[in-house]
Design a protein around this motif. Structure first.
Motif, PDB file in Angstrom:
ATOM      1  N   ILE A 285      -0.002  24.524  -3.954  1.00 39.30           N
ATOM      2  CA  ILE A 285      -1.295  24.275  -3.314  1.00 39.30           C
ATOM      3  C   ILE A 285      -1.973  23.061  -3.953  1.00 39.30           C
ATOM      4  N   ALA A 286      -1.920  22.972  -5.271  1.00 38.25           N
ATOM      5  CA  ALA A 286      -2.514  21.818  -5.957  1.00 38.25           C
ATOM      6  C   ALA A 286      -1.807  20.533  -5.554  1.00 38.25           C
ATOM      7  N   TYR A 287      -0.499  20.604  -5.402  1.00 39.15           N
ATOM      8  CA  TYR A 287       0.279  19.435  -4.979  1.00 39.15           C
ATOM      9  C   TYR A 287      -0.179  18.945  -3.611  1.00 39.15           C
TER      10      TYR A 287
ATOM     11  N   ARG B 178       0.831  -1.213   0.000  1.00 41.10           N
ATOM     12  CA  ARG B 178       0.000   0.000   0.000  1.00 41.10           C
ATOM     13  C   ARG B 178       0.865   1.263   0.000  1.00 41.10           C
ATOM     14  N   PHE B 179       2.031   1.183   0.631  1.00 39.74           N
ATOM     15  CA  PHE B 179       2.908   2.337   0.660  1.00 39.74           C
ATOM     16  C   PHE B 179       3.556   2.565  -0.708  1.00 39.74           C
ATOM     17  N   PHE B 180       3.972   1.486  -1.347  1.00 39.73           N
ATOM     18  CA  PHE B 180       4.559   1.628  -2.677  1.00 39.73           C
ATOM     19  C   PHE B 180       3.507   2.076  -3.693  1.00 39.73           C
ATOM     20  N   ARG B 181       2.264   1.620  -3.510  1.00 43.44           N
ATOM     21  CA  ARG B 181       1.201   2.043  -4.428  1.00 43.44           C
ATOM     22  C   ARG B 181       0.999   3.545  -4.337  1.00 43.44           C
ATOM     23  N   PHE B 182       0.954   4.066  -3.107  1.00 38.61           N
ATOM     24  CA  PHE B 182       0.844   5.512  -2.917  1.00 38.61           C
ATOM     25  C   PHE B 182       2.115   6.205  -3.403  1.00 38.61           C
ATOM     26  N   GLY B 183       3.260   5.648  -3.008  1.00 39.84           N
ATOM     27  CA  GLY B 183       4.531   6.285  -3.316  1.00 39.84           C
ATOM     28  C   GLY B 183       4.863   6.317  -4.783  1.00 39.84           C
ATOM     29  N   PHE B 184       4.333   5.361  -5.550  1.00 39.35           N
ATOM     30  CA  PHE B 184       4.634   5.346  -6.974  1.00 39.35           C
ATOM     31  C   PHE B 184       4.187   6.627  -7.651  1.00 39.35           C
ATOM     32  N   GLY B 185       3.008   7.110  -7.284  1.00 39.44           N
ATOM     33  CA  GLY B 185       2.538   8.368  -7.868  1.00 39.44           C
ATOM     34  C   GLY B 185       3.410   9.535  -7.464  1.00 39.44           C
ATOM     35  N   VAL B 186       3.832   9.558  -6.170  1.00 37.06           N
ATOM     36  CA  VAL B 186       4.709  10.630  -5.704  1.00 37.06           C
ATOM     37  C   VAL B 186       6.063  10.546  -6.401  1.00 37.06           C
ATOM     38  N   LEU B 187       6.590   9.319  -6.527  1.00 36.36           N
ATOM     39  CA  LEU B 187       7.867   9.110  -7.203  1.00 36.36           C
ATOM     40  C   LEU B 187       7.817   9.630  -8.633  1.00 36.36           C
ATOM     41  N   GLY B 188       6.763   9.270  -9.344  1.00 34.72           N
ATOM     42  CA  GLY B 188       6.645   9.727 -10.723  1.00 34.72           C
ATOM     43  C   GLY B 188       6.524  11.236 -10.817  1.00 34.72           C
ATOM     44  N   THR B 189       5.718  11.822  -9.927  1.00 31.10           N
ATOM     45  CA  THR B 189       5.520  13.271  -9.938  1.00 31.10           C
ATOM     46  C   THR B 189       6.819  14.002  -9.609  1.00 31.10           C
ATOM     47  N   HIS B 190       7.510  13.563  -8.553  1.00 34.74           N
ATOM     48  CA  HIS B 190       8.770  14.211  -8.172  1.00 34.74           C
ATOM     49  C   HIS B 190       9.851  13.973  -9.217  1.00 34.74           C
ATOM     50  N   GLY B 191       9.861  12.770  -9.790  1.00 36.64           N
ATOM     51  CA  GLY B 191      10.853  12.480 -10.816  1.00 36.64           C
ATOM     52  C   GLY B 191      10.682  13.366 -12.034  1.00 36.64           C
ATOM     53  N   LEU B 192       9.445  13.527 -12.466  1.00 31.91           N
ATOM     54  CA  LEU B 192       9.185  14.397 -13.614  1.00 31.91           C
ATOM     55  C   LEU B 192       9.509  15.852 -13.286  1.00 31.91           C
TER      56      LEU B 192
ATOM     57  N   PHE C 229       3.952  29.080 -15.412  1.00 31.83           N
ATOM     58  CA  PHE C 229       2.654  29.761 -15.478  1.00 31.83           C
ATOM     59  C   PHE C 229       1.586  28.827 -16.048  1.00 31.83           C
ATOM     60  N   LEU C 230       1.913  28.160 -17.140  1.00 30.87           N
ATOM     61  CA  LEU C 230       0.961  27.233 -17.750  1.00 30.87           C
ATOM     62  C   LEU C 230       0.687  26.041 -16.842  1.00 30.87           C
ATOM     63  N   TYR C 231       1.718  25.579 -16.128  1.00 32.37           N
ATOM     64  CA  TYR C 231       1.532  24.432 -15.231  1.00 32.37           C
ATOM     65  C   TYR C 231       0.594  24.783 -14.078  1.00 32.37           C
ATOM     66  N   TRP C 232       0.723  26.000 -13.557  1.00 32.64           N
ATOM     67  CA  TRP C 232      -0.175  26.438 -12.481  1.00 32.64           C
ATOM     68  C   TRP C 232      -1.629  26.387 -12.931  1.00 32.64           C
ATOM     69  N   LEU C 233      -1.914  26.891 -14.117  1.00 30.31           N
ATOM     70  CA  LEU C 233      -3.294  26.865 -14.633  1.00 30.31           C
ATOM     71  C   LEU C 233      -3.790  25.429 -14.789  1.00 30.31           C
ATOM     72  N   LEU C 234      -2.962  24.582 -15.384  1.00 32.99           N
ATOM     73  CA  LEU C 234      -3.353  23.191 -15.613  1.00 32.99           C
ATOM     74  C   LEU C 234      -3.570  22.460 -14.294  1.00 32.99           C
ATOM     75  N   ALA C 235      -2.677  22.672 -13.323  1.00 32.06           N
ATOM     76  CA  ALA C 235      -2.782  21.970 -12.043  1.00 32.06           C
ATOM     77  C   ALA C 235      -4.064  22.342 -11.307  1.00 32.06           C
ATOM     78  N   PHE C 236      -4.455  23.602 -11.334  1.00 29.59           N
ATOM     79  CA  PHE C 236      -5.684  24.023 -10.665  1.00 29.59           C
ATOM     80  C   PHE C 236      -6.916  23.411 -11.319  1.00 29.59           C
TER      81      PHE C 236
ATOM     82  N   GLY D 169      -1.710   9.254  -8.101  1.00 30.44           N
ATOM     83  CA  GLY D 169      -1.739   8.693  -9.448  1.00 30.44           C
ATOM     84  C   GLY D 169      -2.285   9.680 -10.462  1.00 30.44           C
ATOM     85  N   ALA D 170      -3.314  10.428 -10.055  1.00 29.70           N
ATOM     86  CA  ALA D 170      -3.906  11.421 -10.949  1.00 29.70           C
ATOM     87  C   ALA D 170      -2.914  12.542 -11.255  1.00 29.70           C
ATOM     88  N   GLN D 171      -2.161  12.948 -10.257  1.00 28.45           N
ATOM     89  CA  GLN D 171      -1.161  13.985 -10.508  1.00 28.45           C
ATOM     90  C   GLN D 171      -0.071  13.470 -11.434  1.00 28.45           C
ATOM     91  N   LEU D 172       0.310  12.209 -11.251  1.00 30.33           N
ATOM     92  CA  LEU D 172       1.332  11.633 -12.127  1.00 30.33           C
ATOM     93  C   LEU D 172       0.854  11.615 -13.574  1.00 30.33           C
TER      94      LEU D 172
END
Length: 505
Positions: A363-365, A229-243, A412-419, A375-378
């Protein structure tokens, strides 16, 4: 204690559930966390700025550029060795002692694997840059990731237990020791090795202090205890931080490979001048916000209220700070770095403007993490980050400043998309957050920056006085705006009230 006196730095003091023990305890913890952050981060910012200034005057742009070449490539290992497990441990509603132990060994194993891969990759990295001088730097920094891997769950445990005072003390002490070491080595003529030593000492000292504070012995790995369960959650964080890291490092790699270490050194100093206040504010505030928001993730009213209050502080703090810094960039660089670093000015101005939107997108993060939708953020970042990288690298024909312009447009574009995306995925209404951000930018941040620029440009005196005049002018404008515009007055009073409530704790 009356409801309106609830010491919750993030609440409005009048919610219906403010009288419950749970709300009272969480409010106290949040207020204490914000108080510790405000108290210690002022010292950390002073230390970090002192480090940036002193090392810039003792070392050359090429020194910084050579180290930045290495960290731009191997820094991804810092994301991999964490694997999102630190956030997963903080976010989890329940965490057993056996799970905690296995998480420690998982992070240590990942850190060790990263160190070995980096050492094995040294010939490829050197060949890629065509710069043999970076080989010893790669070997020296590789094993920092083993130390950081061992420290991951110690740090996460203090965050989870809301022990912000201990966490801040360990990081502040380690930073001070590392800066003293780096400056001493630079004065002794060690050159770029002063920068390398600073990173090693920071990691080692933080780990040792956290071990001493927490007094936790993880023991041997526990069989039959799943971390799925931790890796399942962490995978999305890993992908987001990696990108996110690839987005940042792509610019450094491109500049280093195509323009050389000296231009990269200028970009690196401009970027550090930007990130010094951002890192000392955003990361600790995330340490406070994530555990608090995670505990109220099912209470939409309190969740939205905490977000609104936190963003208000960010808008009147970080955004105004960056706008004014951009306005006084020319004299500020002369004061901090000296005339040899004047090439930093246009780069920093553009990066600071883009940094405003970088901060707002945090804030979106927080919403993605607290609601467990990593996962959705990734999935969003898999589309957004390559576009951002293309915008940054696309500025190379116009030199380092062109890369900085691409950086600002990208965030700037990322902020709009993230919200837009976080509202669609989590159901949190972000329209009030968007309105607050736009209102603050147009009525406060941008005018403060322009006033600071006008005064700093008009005066032709010692650069220090130009900086002071610009900052004072921005402060006068802020007071006039509060006096003449009721909405600005309301926002400013609310932001000050939250800060004062936090400081009382």
């Amino acid at each position: 204690m009356p409801d309106e006196d609830l010491p919750d730095a993030l609440s409005d003091g009048g919610s219906a559930d403010a009288g419950t023990d749970q709300a009272r305890n969480l409010g106290d913890a949040a207020a204490r966390g914000v108080s510790v952050v405000l108290a210690t981060q002022a010292l950390r910012v002073a230390l970090q700025f002192g480090s940036v200034v002193l090392l810039a005057r003792l070392l050359t742009p090429e020194d910084f550029g050579l180290v930045a070449m290495v960290t731009a490539v191997i820094g991804i290992a810092e994301i991999i060795r964490d694997a999102g497990l630190s956030s997963a441990a903080v976010q989890a509603a329940q965490l057993s002692e056996d799970e905690r132990t296995n998480l420690f060994w998982a992070n240590l194993g990942l850190g060790t694997a990263c160190a070995l891969v980096i050492v094995a990759s040294e010939p490829l990295i050197v060949a890629g840059y065509g710069e043999p001088r970076i080989g010893p730097i790669i070997y020296s920094l590789a094993f920092v990731f083993m130390i950081s891997g061992a420290n991951t769950q110690y740090r996460s445990d203090m965050m989870r237990r809301l022990k912000f005072r201990q966490l801040s003390t360990s990081e502040l002490s380690a930073q001070f020791l590392a800066i003293v070491t780096a400056v001493s080595l630079a004065l002794a003529g060690a050159g770029l090795w002063a920068i390398v030593a600073q990173q090693i000492v920071t990691a080692a000292a933080t780990f040792l202090i956290n071990v001493a504070n927490l007094r936790w012995n993880p023991g041997l790995p526990k069989r039959g205890v799943s971390l799925r369960r931790f890796f399942r959650f962490g995978f999305g964080v890993l992908g987001t931080h990696g990108l996110a890291y690839l987005t940042k490092s792509a610019a450094n790699v491109a500049i280093g490979a195509h323009l050389g270490p000296a231009p990269l050194g200028l970009f690196n100093r401009a970027y550090q001048l930007l990130m010094t206040p951002l890192q000392q504010i955003d990361a600790p505030m995330t340490s406070v916000a994530l555990p608090v928001l995670s505990r109220v993730q099912d209470d939409d009213e309190r969740f939205s209220r905490y977000l609104a209050k936190t963003q208000l502080v960010a808008c009147y703090g970080t955004s105004v700070l960056l706008a004014v810094a951009a306005g006084v960039a020319h004299p500020l660089v002369l004061v901090l770095f000296g005339p040899d670093w004047i090439g930093v000015v246009p780069i920093f101005v553009v990066l600071a403007i883009g940094g405003i939107f970088r901060t707002l997108s945090t804030i979106a993060y927080w919403i993605f993490l607290a609601r467990g939708r990593t996962g959705a953020q990734l999935r969003m970042d898999l589309f957004a980050r390559p576009v951002m990288i293309a915008l940054m690298v696309g500025g190379l024909p116009w030199g380092v400043t062109g890369v900085a312009v691409g950086h600002g447009i990208a965030f700037f574009l990322y902020w709009l998309l993230a919200f837009v995306n976080v509202q669609r995925v989590t159901g949190v209404d972000v329209r009030p957050l968007f309105v607050t951000a736009v209102r603050t930018a147009t009525l406060v941040s941008a005018p403060c920056g322009l006033v600071a620029w006008g005064l700093a440009s008009w005066l032709h005196v010692w650069p220090f006085f130009e900086v002071v005049a610009g900052v004072l002018g921005a402060g006068v404008y802020l007071l006039l705006a509060a006096a003449m515009l009721p909405i600005v007055r309301h926002d400013l009073v609310e932001a000050v009230r939250i800060g004062r409530r936090a400081l009382k704790r």
